[in-house]
Scaffold this active site. Structure first.
Site, PDB file in Angstrom:
ATOM      1  CE  LYS A 103      15.192  -9.607   3.558  1.00  0.00           C
ATOM      2  NZ  LYS A 103      14.620  -8.796   2.475  1.00  0.00           N
ATOM      3  N   GLY A 154      -4.829  -3.843  -2.468  1.00  0.00           N
ATOM      4  CA  GLY A 154      -3.905  -3.074  -1.616  1.00  0.00           C
ATOM      5  C   GLY A 154      -3.599  -1.713  -2.203  1.00  0.00           C
ATOM      6  N   GLY A 177      -1.639   0.558  -0.611  1.00  0.00           N
ATOM      7  CA  GLY A 177      -0.570   1.052   0.263  1.00  0.00           C
ATOM      8  C   GLY A 177       0.470   1.805  -0.557  1.00  0.00           C
ATOM      9  CB  VAL A 202       3.628  -0.898  -4.284  1.00  0.00           C
ATOM     10  CG1 VAL A 202       3.749  -1.210  -5.770  1.00  0.00           C
ATOM     11  CG2 VAL A 202       4.968  -1.097  -3.589  1.00  0.00           C
ATOM     12  CE1 TYR A 205      -2.250   8.296  -3.596  1.00  0.00           C
ATOM     13  CE2 TYR A 205       0.040   8.408  -4.314  1.00  0.00           C
ATOM     14  CZ  TYR A 205      -1.169   9.016  -4.086  1.00  0.00           C
ATOM     15  OH  TYR A 205      -1.321  10.351  -4.371  1.00  0.00           O
TER      16      TYR A 205
HETATM   17  P1  NAD Z   1       2.119  -1.317   2.402  1.00  0.00           P
HETATM   18  O1  NAD Z   1       2.117  -1.914   3.758  1.00  0.00           O
HETATM   19  O2  NAD Z   1       2.406   0.131   2.238  1.00  0.00           O
HETATM   20  O3  NAD Z   1       0.716  -1.604   1.664  1.00  0.00           O
HETATM   21  C1  NAD Z   1       0.017  -2.794   1.774  1.00  0.00           C
HETATM   22  C2  NAD Z   1      -1.476  -2.445   1.763  1.00  0.00           C
HETATM   23  O4  NAD Z   1      -2.214  -3.666   1.731  1.00  0.00           O
HETATM   24  C3  NAD Z   1      -1.922  -1.661   2.993  1.00  0.00           C
HETATM   25  O5  NAD Z   1      -2.654  -0.505   2.601  1.00  0.00           O
HETATM   26  C4  NAD Z   1      -2.810  -2.654   3.745  1.00  0.00           C
HETATM   27  O6  NAD Z   1      -3.866  -2.039   4.454  1.00  0.00           O
HETATM   28  C5  NAD Z   1      -3.322  -3.495   2.580  1.00  0.00           C
HETATM   29  N1  NAD Z   1      -3.874  -4.795   2.974  1.00  0.00           N
HETATM   30  C6  NAD Z   1      -3.544  -5.583   4.028  1.00  0.00           C
HETATM   31  N2  NAD Z   1      -4.313  -6.656   4.060  1.00  0.00           N
HETATM   32  C7  NAD Z   1      -5.143  -6.592   2.999  1.00  0.00           C
HETATM   33  C8  NAD Z   1      -6.186  -7.406   2.486  1.00  0.00           C
HETATM   34  N3  NAD Z   1      -6.540  -8.559   3.083  1.00  0.00           N
HETATM   35  N4  NAD Z   1      -6.849  -7.025   1.367  1.00  0.00           N
HETATM   36  C9  NAD Z   1      -6.510  -5.856   0.756  1.00  0.00           C
HETATM   37  N5  NAD Z   1      -5.550  -5.026   1.207  1.00  0.00           N
HETATM   38  C10 NAD Z   1      -4.874  -5.399   2.304  1.00  0.00           C
HETATM   39  O7  NAD Z   1       3.160  -2.208   1.565  1.00  0.00           O
HETATM   40  P2  NAD Z   1       3.847  -1.858   0.170  1.00  0.00           P
HETATM   41  O8  NAD Z   1       5.208  -1.309   0.432  1.00  0.00           O
HETATM   42  O9  NAD Z   1       2.887  -1.124  -0.705  1.00  0.00           O
HETATM   43  O10 NAD Z   1       4.082  -3.322  -0.414  1.00  0.00           O
HETATM   44  C11 NAD Z   1       3.005  -4.086  -0.948  1.00  0.00           C
HETATM   45  C12 NAD Z   1       3.515  -5.467  -1.329  1.00  0.00           C
HETATM   46  O11 NAD Z   1       4.569  -5.335  -2.313  1.00  0.00           O
HETATM   47  C13 NAD Z   1       4.156  -6.242  -0.160  1.00  0.00           C
HETATM   48  O12 NAD Z   1       3.922  -7.622  -0.375  1.00  0.00           O
HETATM   49  C14 NAD Z   1       5.646  -5.952  -0.309  1.00  0.00           C
HETATM   50  O13 NAD Z   1       6.437  -6.981   0.260  1.00  0.00           O
HETATM   51  C15 NAD Z   1       5.774  -5.932  -1.823  1.00  0.00           C
HETATM   52  N6  NAD Z   1       6.927  -5.147  -2.301  1.00  0.00           N
HETATM   53  C16 NAD Z   1       7.033  -3.826  -2.006  1.00  0.00           C
HETATM   54  C17 NAD Z   1       8.103  -3.096  -2.489  1.00  0.00           C
HETATM   55  C18 NAD Z   1       8.240  -1.618  -2.187  1.00  0.00           C
HETATM   56  O14 NAD Z   1       9.014  -0.954  -2.889  1.00  0.00           O
HETATM   57  N7  NAD Z   1       7.515  -1.084  -1.243  1.00  0.00           N
HETATM   58  C19 NAD Z   1       9.073  -3.724  -3.293  1.00  0.00           C
HETATM   59  C20 NAD Z   1       8.933  -5.084  -3.612  1.00  0.00           C
HETATM   60  C21 NAD Z   1       7.839  -5.798  -3.106  1.00  0.00           C
END
Ligand code: NAD
Length: 347
Positions: A83, A180, A182, A184, A186
């Site tokens: 990392k 959430g 966001g 993922v 969605y």
């Molecule tokens: P993102 O930032 O696109 O989405 C996160 C969503 O959570 C946002 O819409 C935000 O408004 C919402 N949120 C924030 N606080 C909140 C609360 N208190 N209650 C409800 N919703 C809340 O992030 P992402 O890329 O979708 O990732 C989501 C999680 O999955 C993160 O923990 C990330 O580390 C993990 N993750 C993501 C990936 C990836 O491919 N994107 C891979 C592995 C792990």
């Protein structure tokens, strides 16, 4: 933190290498940790973050690099864990020259450490860095959206959990509370509704909620109401640390399985879920789809192959759940043990 405390940290995480870089021209300050190369060259994203103290940056890099070793080992990828963190405020300090200087550093590792997106580093930054190095995951463009592959893996992980707890892996008719909507969340809501599940969702972003309500007919609840919803599965796809002393007594589900990193505030919270007979899918096992796609990108593979490999999360979790049941050990402990065994075997 004094030098003895820094040594204690190193003793705790036992990394193979820790590098601190400073470039006076661009003011780049970066820490790169190679935790383990037992299973292959180290890979892990780069986080660009404004840490209040450099010690916290070091600790974050050590913790995240170790997590990458476990995640790669569990996903059966021929890669080790590493990392990088760049110290600074990405809004203020990120500029093309700094990214280029950082990319030249990555290039010096000659593939022994490869990196990609994380908090503060996005696809456009990787494109800039590509001018200097090819050792980047997610820059070749097998997909513009790794999170759709992560969601694909979470769907298969949920299916394994349904099979284990409910005796059938079909999402149809199941009720799922997604925290959430966001990147993922969605895609997961899309996949679940396409498969006939009923989804309730919470988010703090009204636009994200409106989108999934309009496109998929998802029910919407207030952020704090999501924990106590009666449902088959709770899928955390937002924040870390949300399985804790306050939320566990509220839970009204049979399964916790979602994409969020570090869902358990502390390991003991996974033990409590186990005592309460709530099946927990260890986060770094179920959310490995994005990593698997990133590795395919790195080795010149394809999106199809990434999706196929991601589906193996189903069998991996079934095996973990089976051992957990047989030994009376919480699934996150089983996953850690498997990862540690794989890492030790190759040392
Ligand atoms: P993102 O930032 O696109 O989405 C996160 C969503 O959570 C946002 O819409 C935000 O408004 C919402 N949120 C924030 N606080 C909140 C609360 N208190 N209650 C409800 N919703 C809340 O992030 P992402 O890329 O979708 O990732 C989501 C999680 O999955 C993160 O923990 C990330 O580390 C993990 N993750 C993501 C990936 C990836 O491919 N994107 C891979 C592995 C792990």
């Amino acid at each position: 933190m004094n030098i003895a405390q820094a040594h204690d940290l190193l003793e705790q995480y036992k990394p193979e290498e820790v590098h601190y870089f400073y470039d006076p021209t661009t003011k780049l300050k970066a820490i790169i940790v190679i935790h383990s190369t037992a299973l292959g060259p180290a890979t892990g994203g780069t986080r660009f973050f404004s840490y209040p103290q450099w010690e916290l940056a070091l600790e974050d890099a050590l913790r995240l690099a170790q997590a990458m070793s476990y995640k790669n080992a569990l996903a059966e990828l021929p890669f080790g864990g590493g990392k990088a963190v760049i110290l600074g405020d990405p809004k203020r300090d990120k500029h093309p020259k700094l990214l280029r200087a950082y990319a030249r550093l990555i290039h010096q590792f000659n593939g022994r450490f490869t990196t990609g997106e994380d908090v503060g580093i996005g696809p456009e930054d990787l494109r800039e860095m590509m001018q200097e190095t090819r050792f980047l995951a997610g820059a070749q463009g097998i997909t513009h959206d790794l999170s759709q592959v992560t969601a694909h893996g979470v769907l298969h992980g949920l299916r394994a959990a349904f099979q284990s707890v409910l005796g059938s892996d079909a999402p149809q008719g199941r009720t799922i509370a997604v925290q959430g909507a966001g990147k993922v969340g969605y895609h997961l809501i899309r996949l679940l509704t396409e498969a006939g599940a009923r989804v309730t969702v919470s988010d703090v972003d009204a636009r994200a909620l409106e989108r999934v309500r309009r496109e998929f007919g998802a029910q919407v609840v207030e952020p704090n109401a999501i924990y106590a919803l009666e449902c088959d599965a709770f899928a955390p796809c937002a924040l870390g640390g949300i399985i804790n002393d306050q939320t566990i007594p509220l839970l009204n589900c049979k399964i916790v399985a979602g994409s969020a990193n570090n869902q358990l505030k502390e390991p003991r919270h996974g033990d409590r879920l186990h005592e309460f007979d709530i099946l927990y899918a260890p986060d770094y096992v179920i959310n490995a789809g994005g990593l698997i796609a990133g590795v395919q990108d790195l080795i010149g593979g394809s999106l199809e192959r990434a999706l196929k490999d991601t589906e193996k999360i189903y069998d991996r979790l079934l095996k973990i759940f089976e051992i957990s049941r047989r030994e009376g050990l919480a699934p996150h402990r089983v996953a850690d043990r498997i990862a540690e065994e794989r890492l030790c075997k190759r040392q």
